[in-house]
Design a protein around this motif. Structure first.
Motif, PDB file in Angstrom:
ATOM      1  N   ARG A 121     133.891  66.275  66.296  1.00  0.00           N
ATOM      2  CA  ARG A 121     133.675  64.864  66.585  1.00  0.00           C
ATOM      3  C   ARG A 121     134.188  63.981  65.441  1.00  0.00           C
ATOM      4  NH1 ARG A 121     129.213  62.469  67.034  1.00  0.00           N
ATOM      5  NH2 ARG A 121     129.837  61.134  68.784  1.00  0.00           N
ATOM      6  N   ARG A 122     133.977  64.429  64.224  1.00  0.00           N
ATOM      7  CA  ARG A 122     134.378  63.637  63.075  1.00  0.00           C
ATOM      8  C   ARG A 122     135.896  63.516  62.970  1.00  0.00           C
ATOM      9  NH1 ARG A 122     132.132  64.854  56.962  1.00  0.00           N
ATOM     10  NH2 ARG A 122     133.143  63.108  55.896  1.00  0.00           N
ATOM     11  N   ASN A 123     136.601  64.527  63.459  1.00  0.00           N
ATOM     12  CA  ASN A 123     138.064  64.557  63.352  1.00  0.00           C
ATOM     13  C   ASN A 123     138.726  64.573  64.727  1.00  0.00           C
ATOM     14  OD1 ASN A 123     138.393  65.172  60.243  1.00  0.00           O
ATOM     15  ND2 ASN A 123     136.777  66.526  61.005  1.00  0.00           N
ATOM     16  N   ALA A 124     138.093  63.897  65.675  1.00  0.00           N
ATOM     17  CA  ALA A 124     138.519  63.955  67.066  1.00  0.00           C
ATOM     18  C   ALA A 124     139.970  63.544  67.264  1.00  0.00           C
ATOM     19  CB  ALA A 124     137.604  63.070  67.919  1.00  0.00           C
ATOM     20  N   ALA A 125     140.422  62.563  66.488  1.00  0.00           N
ATOM     21  CA  ALA A 125     141.783  62.054  66.676  1.00  0.00           C
ATOM     22  C   ALA A 125     142.840  63.116  66.394  1.00  0.00           C
ATOM     23  CB  ALA A 125     142.020  60.845  65.777  1.00  0.00           C
ATOM     24  N   LEU A 126     142.493  64.123  65.588  1.00  0.00           N
ATOM     25  CA  LEU A 126     143.449  65.185  65.283  1.00  0.00           C
ATOM     26  C   LEU A 126     143.758  66.043  66.500  1.00  0.00           C
ATOM     27  CD1 LEU A 126     142.057  66.497  61.855  1.00  0.00           C
ATOM     28  CD2 LEU A 126     144.021  64.966  62.226  1.00  0.00           C
TER      29      LEU A 126
END
Length: 288
Positions: A121-126
């Protein structure tokens, strides 16, 4: 809310790709553009997940998959076929490993699952992932972890539903049945596996640990709907999920428990005709 204390997951580490990205299998045209990253969400060698995702930056619903194996074995590699099937449907899929009971006692396995979700969730854009639209699916012991996530706290942000395939939602029930049905080798093995999960400590000596492992004891109004599938004659009976269903009902949370003929368990149960389709349709209705 339950009176049992609920420890917080450990701090979310910065993700680290542990192998170069690779393309998904080329023989499935539905996976065109899909790549697979293997990412560390913690320092232990088991704290890894394979992420099947697109690179176009669009936000897609997510499916987290948790393998089974008596809490003491199994590996994400055995979930590759199922992972591929969900990636082919357009989801971002997280196929996770977690510390086994031989590596660390409970609640390490739940903590790892929460940390994997938090990292995603914290790095979802990746990974072209919508952090506010995902489900968790677990098999057998992994079903225990999935349902434990479903009743963690007052609900996880973005979680829309939980699926358990032969989920061991009550290690205490497994302990009791493995002691009374001594001629059922699988029930006896599950009893021993639950004891190992509790740090080789039986319920009478470690009641708080066993209470923590009981999924239904953590149910609350903030929980999400759940789906469980069992065989009629498997060694993890539907009673596990029916207990959880009744507990969730008291908080106004719905749960569907399906039973299939036969004695298949976990992934073999999932592969019976029509079962995967029922699960997929339920997931599709839950996600936005």
């Amino acid at each position: 809310m339950t009176a049992t204390a609920k420890p917080s997951p450990s701090p979310t580490p910065k993700p680290k790709t542990t192998s170069t990205s690779k393309p998904a299998p080329a023989d499935n045209p539905l996976l065109d553009g899909t790549v697979i990253d293997t990412v560390a969400y913690g320092p232990h060698t088991r704290q890894r997940m394979d992420i099947w995702h697109q690179t176009d930056g669009l936000k897609r619903p997510g499916v987290f998959l948790i393998h089974g194996g008596w809490w003491s074995g199994g590996d994400k590699k055995y979930m590759t076929e199922i992972t591929e099937s969900y990636a082919a449907q357009g989801y971002t899929v997280f196929n996770i490993n977690y510390r086994l009971s031989g590596d660390a006692a409970w609640p390490a396995q739940r903590t790892d699952t929460l940390d994997a979700i938090a990292t995603a969730r914290r790095n979802a854009a990746l990974w072209s992932f919508d952090p506010n639209d995902y489900v968790v699916v677990g098999f057998s012991a992994g079903g225990h972890l999935a349902t434990a996530v479903g009743t963690y706290g007052d609900g996880l942000p973005g979680l829309r539903g939980v699926v358990g395939i032969s989920p061991v939602t009550s290690p205490m029930l497994a302990y009791e049945e493995g002691g009374s049905d001594v001629f059922n080798l699988e029930k006896r093995k599950l009893r021993e596996a639950a004891i190992q999960l509790a740090g080789d400590c039986e319920p009478a000596r470690c009641p708080k640990i066993w209470a923590s492992m009981e999924v239904s004891r953590h149910a609350s109004r903030g929980d999400v709907p759940e789906l469980a599938v069992h065989s009629e004659d498997e060694f993890v009976p539907a009673e596990h999920s029916l207990q959880l269903k009744e507990r969730l009902r008291t908080f106004g949370v719905g749960m569907t428990v399906l039973t299939e003929p036969g004695s298949e368990h976990s992934a073999p149960l999932y592969r019976l005709p029509g079962v995967a389709e029922k699960v997929e349709n339920w997931i599709a209705r839950r996600l936005l």
